[in-house]
Design a protein around this motif. Structure first.
Motif, short mmCIF file in Angstrom:
data_model
loop_
_atom_site.label_atom_id
_atom_site.label_comp_id
_atom_site.label_asym_id
_atom_site.label_seq_id
_atom_site.Cartn_x
_atom_site.Cartn_y
_atom_site.Cartn_z
N LYS A 1 -46.93 -1.05 32.78
CA LYS A 1 -47.79 -2.16 33.19
C LYS A 1 -46.96 -3.37 33.60
CE LYS A 1 -51.08 -5.54 31.50
NZ LYS A 1 -51.71 -6.15 30.33
N ARG A 2 -45.95 -3.70 32.82
CA ARG A 2 -45.11 -4.85 33.14
C ARG A 2 -44.38 -4.64 34.46
NH1 ARG A 2 -41.27 -5.84 28.18
NH2 ARG A 2 -40.52 -7.47 29.62
N ASP B 1 -56.05 -1.43 22.10
CA ASP B 1 -55.05 -1.69 21.06
C ASP B 1 -55.59 -2.60 19.96
OD1 ASP B 1 -53.41 -0.14 22.55
OD2 ASP B 1 -51.99 -1.71 23.10
N GLU C 1 -44.61 -1.54 21.49
CA GLU C 1 -45.13 -2.03 22.77
C GLU C 1 -44.57 -1.24 23.95
OE1 GLU C 1 -45.90 -6.75 22.30
OE2 GLU C 1 -43.78 -6.16 22.23
N SER D 1 -52.48 6.23 33.73
CA SER D 1 -52.59 4.80 34.00
C SER D 1 -53.55 4.60 35.15
CB SER D 1 -51.23 4.19 34.35
OG SER D 1 -50.36 4.26 33.26
N LEU E 1 -46.48 -0.29 27.14
CA LEU E 1 -46.87 -1.33 28.10
C LEU E 1 -45.81 -1.55 29.17
CD1 LEU E 1 -48.25 -4.00 25.60
CD2 LEU E 1 -49.49 -2.17 26.74
N GLU F 1 -53.92 -1.09 27.57
CA GLU F 1 -53.84 -1.71 26.24
C GLU F 1 -55.18 -2.21 25.73
OE1 GLU F 1 -51.58 -5.35 26.48
OE2 GLU F 1 -52.31 -5.72 28.52
#
Length: 723
Positions: free
Chosen positions: A193-194, A219, A187, A55, A190, A216
């Motif tokens: 990231k959230r 994607d 998902e 990441s 992700l 993403e």
């Protein structure tokens, strides 16, 4: 300095020292695995933020007063204090989801001039690199906190997480503070990231607009209608399991079915677009609310059947194939009578439609396997060659399925790699199995990195591997089960050296140009024996190098100007000698086209009208009656693009190479092959443009009448090689 001693590492942080230790451990493992051969991996491989971390964040802190105080500290620079503060918060919030976090802030601009003063300081974004932990830890949906009885820790937990904290009762009866990150299964990648976006907003009031998290951005090339079709995989695998059980229980054939093995990439998690359930492919009596429209074509998923041994098989090849066909017909009839499945049979194949999917049944004859074991493959006749191909595909599928279980990120990386190969019109030259093996190699041999745990990082390493690997003088040995012995490696290297004997005589004729060795194929005969050629491989490597450089810049600096993430999957059509554009609505899957193609350069040779004989979609009217009436219109394994390519290769076998996108392309590239005909000196460039090449391309338009939209001539053939 103390008593004559100087600590040269006084600025080395604890986190940096931990990372240094981690690198040392990985280097030792590399030496243990490769011995003297590990030098290149350790010292010659480019290691940068983009390739190392899973990441990657760029954080704009220009207006963030909570994180740092403006000005310069004398004892401890404010940017180092800010790095430590952010690192601490991210580590607390992500916990064991990540193995490593590196935070760095180039407070001074890269090209800073001292004469500019300090006005540009702090304008550069803060960079964060993170190494993911295991799939289960990194992408879990729930974080379990302290028990509410531990009031002090519970208060700390709620203070850190704010509104995201909630008291939750778990299945084992325990009650604990927790945070929940609900999302669809496709998902899950992700979630980190959230979490990071929430932490930065909660503690620094940073809006999402100031945070760029690379996770993403690619994607879009895997999604259809805003959703990843991998969500259909559970339905697909469930249908296959049901089919397997039904096949093993068939009593109406003289030989019992001993094994059922999947061959299609969709059944091993490596298909770019796993097929969704089709409303016309359900058994009789299965209720489902029908949609108003459905695709006219359905792709059958190949399944291999093995029967129990018997000495009553005929010896003649034709008779063997007819016996196989008889078995398959009987199997199809049994499934249809007992389970109500739809059976579609021809002289060459048997397809069964059930649970919303189509499956093409193939029988592996035991004699073909025995010939393989006896190393008599060069003497095999037609039926044995068919069995050989089925055997190799089944071995490959079995190994890749095992790899997916060890590396959950492997599937998404393969899908991106396949999308890239197809988007640049290399589908004619590199099989899906070859792409899967190249990606497998970078997971099995990740040094000096860890195996990638994110799709973008894995895709970047695939591009660099494809462009930098020494294909001419090094075999790519893909030891999926990690059980090769020294004798196996010796055999592979001997086979490789034998394939390179012709290099000194003619470097262009080396076969195979890409040598992929596996446990089931130590001579690289299965997937790359004749393709890609050295010329095509060189072109592919050049494209991969360009894409890798662009992807690295996009990760480090973000998209700017015309160079966006989409550019990775746009191919320059001016690199071909002629371009054929297809009517998009006549493709079997027009919804899979990423970017509709438009041409401006070149000589416009023909403009074709679309035929009304074929439509990609059919109307179902939304009723069960219309579904039954439409079943006879369903076309199994029909692809107009492949039909056109077969006709072009048959009509022009020595004229040009054909380049196309097998996944979702509406453009075909043509390059002239080496010409053996010598033209007279009186021939001019103008004669060539207006003569033979134009006529040939007009013939191309006639062959694809109703399907071809237009044809453009970009370059006329010359006397020298144009491959």
């Amino acid at each position: 300095m103390h008593q004559g001693r100087l600590n040269l590492t006084f600025r080395l942080k604890r986190t940096a020292f931990s990372e240094l230790q981690d690198e040392a451990v990985r280097t030792l493992k590399c030496i243990e695995k490769y011995g003297d051969g590990g030098f290149e991996e350790i010292f010659m491989t480019k290691v940068d933020f983009a390739a190392k971390f899973d990441s990657f964040l760029r954080i704009n802190l220009k207006d963030c007063s909570r994180l740092y105080m403006p000005g310069i500290c004398l004892d401890d620079e404010c940017w180092r204090t800010s790095e430590d503060k952010l690192h601490s918060l991210l580590k607390q919030g992500l916990n064991d989801r990540v193995k490593l976090i590196r935070v760095t802030w180039k407070n001074a601009p890269f090209e800073w001039n001292i004469e500019d003063g300090l006005s540009k300081f702090s304008d550069e974004p803060m960079l964060v690199g993170m190494l993911n932990s295991t799939q289960e830890k990194s992408f879990r949906v729930v974080d379990v906190g302290p028990s509410p009885e531990d009031k002090e820790e519970a208060i700390k937990f709620r203070k850190f997480w704010g509104e995201r904290a909630e008291l939750r009762r778990f299945k084992d009866g325990t009650i604990a503070e927790s945070t929940v990150w609900d999302c669809e299964s496709w998902e899950r990648h992700l979630i980190i990231k959230r979490i990071t976006e929430y932490i930065l907003w909660k503690h620094f009031l940073l809006p999402k607009e100031d945070i760029v998290h690379t996770v993403e951005q690619l994607d879009f090339c895997l999604h259809l209608d805003g959703k990843d079709p991998v969500s259909f995989s559970a339905s697909l695998l469930g249908a296959f399991e049901t089919l397997s059980k039904r096949l093993r229980n068939i009593k109406e054939i003289p030989l019992k079915i001993s094994s059922v093995q999947p061959l299609d990439p969709a059944l091993r998690h490596t298909s770019v677009y796993p097929p969704p359930p089709h409303p016309l492919a359900f058994e009789n009596g299965v209720s489902q609310k029908p949609p108003k429209f459905a695709t006219t074509c359905i792709h059958p998923l190949e399944v291999m059947i093995q029967l129990e041994g018997s000495g009553n098989w005929p010896l003649d090849n034709i008779a063997i194939e007819k016996t196989k066909a008889a078995f398959l017909l009987k199997i199809g009839e049994s499934l249809q009578d007992k389970w109500g499945v739809i059976c579609d049979a021809t002289d060459d194949e048997v397809n069964v439609l059930m649970s919303g999917h189509a499956f093409r049944l193939k029988i592996l004859h035991e004699r073909g396997v025995n010939l393989l074991k006896n190393q008599e493959t060069n003497k095999m006749k037609s039926t044995s060659l068919i069995d050989k191909e089925l055997f190799l595909r089944s071995q490959h599928s079995s190994m890749i399925n095992g790899l997916h279980g060890r590396y959950p990120t492997y599937g998404p990386v393969v899908r991106l790699a396949k999308r890239w190969v197809s988007s640049h019109l290399f589908s004619s030259f590199l099989t899906e199995e070859a792409i899967e093996l190249v990606v497998a190699y970078l997971f099995l041999n990740p040094f000096p990195f860890l195996a990638p745990s994110s799709r973008i990082t894995g895709f970047l390493r695939f591009l660099r591997l494809l462009s930098d690997y020494d294909w001419t003088f090094s075999p790519m040995i893909v030891d999926i089960n990690e059980d090769f012995t020294s004798d196996d490696l010796k055999e592979i290297n001997e086979n490789f050296m034998l394939s390179r004997k012709s290099y000194e005589e003619n470097a262009q004729e080396v076969e195979p140009a890409m040598f992929l060795a596996t446990a089931y194929d130590k001579s690289s005969e299965a997937w790359t024996k004749h393709s890609p050629t050295k010329t095509v491989l060189k072109r592919m490597a050049s494209y991969a190098r360009s894409s890798a450089d662009l992807l690295t810049n996009l990760i480090n600096q973000g998209s700017s100007g015309p160079y966006t993430w989409e550019c990775l999957f746009r191919t320059p059509l001016n690199n071909y000698d002629a371009v054929v554009l297809l009517h998009q609505d006549k493709l079997c899957n027009p919804h899979q086209v990423l970017f509709p193609t438009e041409m401006s350069p070149g000589k416009h040779v023909i403009q074709g009208k679309a035929s009304n004989d074929f439509h990609a979609y059919m109307s179902l009217g939304g009723s069960n009656k219309s579904v039954e009436d439409s079943k006879d219109k369903l076309m199994i394994n029909f692809d107009p693009t492949k039909c056109l390519l077969d006709d072009l290769r048959k009509e022009f076998p020595d004229t040009f190479e054909v380049w196309y996108d097998s996944i979702g392309g509406d453009a075909i590239g043509l390059t002239w092959k080496r010409s053996s005909k010598k033209r007279g000196r009186e021939s001019t460039d103008n004669d060539e443009v207006n003569g033979e090449p134009v006529n040939m391309l007009k013939n191309v338009g006639e062959i694809g009448n109703g399907f071809i939209r237009s044809v453009y001539l970009l370059k006329a053939p010359r006397l020298q090689d144009h491959s």
